[in-house]
Design a protein around this motif. Structure first.
Motif, PDB file in Angstrom:
ATOM      1  N   ILE A  77       0.818  -1.097   0.524  1.00  0.00           N
ATOM      2  CA  ILE A  77       0.096  -0.005   0.201  1.00  0.00           C
ATOM      3  C   ILE A  77       0.770   1.283   0.268  1.00  0.00           C
ATOM      4  O   ILE A  77       1.787   1.153   0.708  1.00  0.00           O
ATOM      5  CB  ILE A  77      -0.633  -0.061   1.029  1.00  0.00           C
ATOM      6  N   THR A  91     -12.721   4.752   3.798  1.00  0.00           N
ATOM      7  CA  THR A  91     -12.787   3.130   3.433  1.00  0.00           C
ATOM      8  C   THR A  91     -12.656   2.590   2.658  1.00  0.00           C
ATOM      9  O   THR A  91     -11.632   3.574   1.787  1.00  0.00           O
ATOM     10  CB  THR A  91     -14.744   3.018   3.428  1.00  0.00           C
ATOM     11  N   TRP A  92     -11.862   1.201   2.933  1.00  0.00           N
ATOM     12  CA  TRP A  92     -11.443   0.808   1.275  1.00  0.00           C
ATOM     13  C   TRP A  92     -12.951   0.079   0.663  1.00  0.00           C
ATOM     14  O   TRP A  92     -13.526  -0.607   0.623  1.00  0.00           O
ATOM     15  CB  TRP A  92     -10.715  -0.628   2.217  1.00  0.00           C
ATOM     16  N   ARG A 142     -12.701  -2.445  -2.008  1.00  0.00           N
ATOM     17  CA  ARG A 142     -11.842  -4.275  -2.342  1.00  0.00           C
ATOM     18  C   ARG A 142     -12.600  -4.860  -3.385  1.00  0.00           C
ATOM     19  O   ARG A 142     -13.380  -4.369  -4.472  1.00  0.00           O
ATOM     20  CB  ARG A 142     -12.833  -4.737  -0.555  1.00  0.00           C
ATOM     21  N   ASN A 177      -3.036   0.558  -3.756  1.00  0.00           N
ATOM     22  CA  ASN A 177      -2.511  -1.019  -3.531  1.00  0.00           C
ATOM     23  C   ASN A 177      -1.643  -0.598  -5.128  1.00  0.00           C
ATOM     24  O   ASN A 177      -2.225  -0.212  -5.978  1.00  0.00           O
ATOM     25  CB  ASN A 177      -3.693  -2.116  -3.615  1.00  0.00           C
ATOM     26  N   SER A 186      -9.388  -8.465  -1.333  1.00  0.00           N
ATOM     27  CA  SER A 186      -8.095  -7.224  -1.005  1.00  0.00           C
ATOM     28  C   SER A 186      -8.286  -6.222  -1.373  1.00  0.00           C
ATOM     29  O   SER A 186      -9.453  -5.371  -1.997  1.00  0.00           O
ATOM     30  CB  SER A 186      -7.061  -7.703  -3.009  1.00  0.00           C
ATOM     31  N   ALA A 187      -7.537  -5.075  -0.580  1.00  0.00           N
ATOM     32  CA  ALA A 187      -8.052  -3.651  -0.382  1.00  0.00           C
ATOM     33  C   ALA A 187      -7.283  -2.819  -1.161  1.00  0.00           C
ATOM     34  O   ALA A 187      -5.859  -3.348  -1.671  1.00  0.00           O
ATOM     35  CB  ALA A 187      -7.372  -3.663   0.817  1.00  0.00           C
ATOM     36  N   HIS A 214      -8.410   3.599  -0.522  1.00  0.00           N
ATOM     37  CA  HIS A 214      -8.567   3.737   0.841  1.00  0.00           C
ATOM     38  C   HIS A 214      -9.074   5.746   0.303  1.00  0.00           C
ATOM     39  O   HIS A 214      -8.004   6.647  -0.112  1.00  0.00           O
ATOM     40  CB  HIS A 214      -7.247   4.290   1.514  1.00  0.00           C
TER      41      HIS A 214
END
Length: 311
Positions: free
Chosen positions: A144, A241-242, A244, A293, A302-303, A306
């Motif tokens: 990240i 929040t992420w 994903r 990412n 997966s994140a 953000h």
């Protein structure tokens, strides 16, 4: 000032080695603090790097601040510099300690607990009580990349003021995380700001310079060193929040950290290695990306991005 039994007189610079434990090879591991004291009373600034052992930018920021004589030039007060808190993680190219535990989820620690807990305990007992204000240097975890940012507890007015003086492009007002260094500092009445910038195991010159400039601003604002205060107005956002991954595949990033986005904007795509599908990743509402990412091959869940929202 006495740290781990070592007396540091006014006007002196002293390096304190605090024993932590030994490696299986019997090599002694110490927590090393460089303490700079002026002759004149003033605030004590604590700067910390390497709480996560694979986050190198913070270590380099403190090292360069010392090499530039920034701390040695103080007119009042004191500086305690701990360039590398988690020596174990640094030696193993890892975030945590050998048993897998995260030092930053182990505060205030215990004397006879896990290795991470013992590191946290030593720091909390020997160093943290001397601080009036603190800056904790981090990067994004894993793959990240974090846009240069300050993080401070939204309810701590002094920490918010410290973050404003530190002057990063983004100021994130968030909550306290249980067993974190920031929560322990807050409970001890010490305003602490977390700096986030760059990516673990990567040296980033722009991020390093941002951190150096921020430390200098904090010290100028408190009269610790001479200089012109060049205040930077941070964009304030709240914890976001992420977004994903809805499925596994190869990630192509379209919008990177620092970018403003509107609801529906294309952030990236996920495609398969054989070209059989492509999924668009879109913003769910207006905000600012403050972490993304860089891992090209990702799994479902997966994140990816953000996103924070204006406070």
């Amino acid at each position: 000032m006495i740290i781990a039994g070592v007396n540091i007189p006014k006007g002196e610079k002293v390096t304190v080695d605090i024993p932590i434990s030994r490696l299986p090879s019997n090599t002694q591991i110490d927590m090393i603090a460089h303490v700079y004291r002026s002759e004149k009373e003033g605030p004590t600034l604590l700067v910390i790097g390497g709480v996560h052992g694979d986050e190198l930018n913070g270590i380099e920021i403190i090292k360069r601040a010392e090499r530039s004589k920034m701390f040695a030039k103080i007119k009042c007060g004191n500086v305690i510099a701990v360039p590398l808190l988690n020596v174990y993680g640094f030696l193993n190219y890892s975030r945590g300690v050998p048993d897998g535990k995260d030092v930053n989820r182990s505060f205030p620690g215990t004397k006879k607990g896990s290795l991470a807990s013992r590191v946290a305990y030593t720091f909390t007992k020997e160093i943290l009580p001397h601080a009036d204000i603190a800056l904790d240097m981090h990067t994004g975890g894993g793959s990240i990349y974090n846009f240069p940012q300050s993080r401070a507890y939204a309810q701590d007015e002094e920490a918010i003021k410290l973050a404003e003086d530190f002057g990063m492009p983004l100021l994130i007002k968030g909550r306290l995380i249980n067993k974190s260094l920031r929560k322990t500092a807050y409970q001890m009445g010490i305003p602490l700001v977390v700096f986030e910038g760059g990516e673990s195991q990567r040296m980033d010159e722009k991020v390093i310079q941002k951190g150096l400039d921020g430390i200098e601003r904090v010290m100028i604002a408190r009269g610790m060193i001479e200089g012109e205060m060049k205040r930077v107005r941070s964009k304030t956002i709240v914890d976001g929040t992420w977004i994903r991954a809805s499925r596994s595949g190869i990630l192509k990033v379209v919008k990177k950290s620092g970018a403003k986005v509107k609801k529906g904007d294309l952030l990236g795509t996920i495609s398969g290695p054989y070209g059989l599908f492509e999924v668009k990743v879109k913003a769910r509402k207006d905000g600012i990306i403050y972490g993304h990412n860089n891992q090209p091959v990702i799994n479902q869940g997966s994140a990816l991005f953000h996103i924070g929202y204006t406070a």
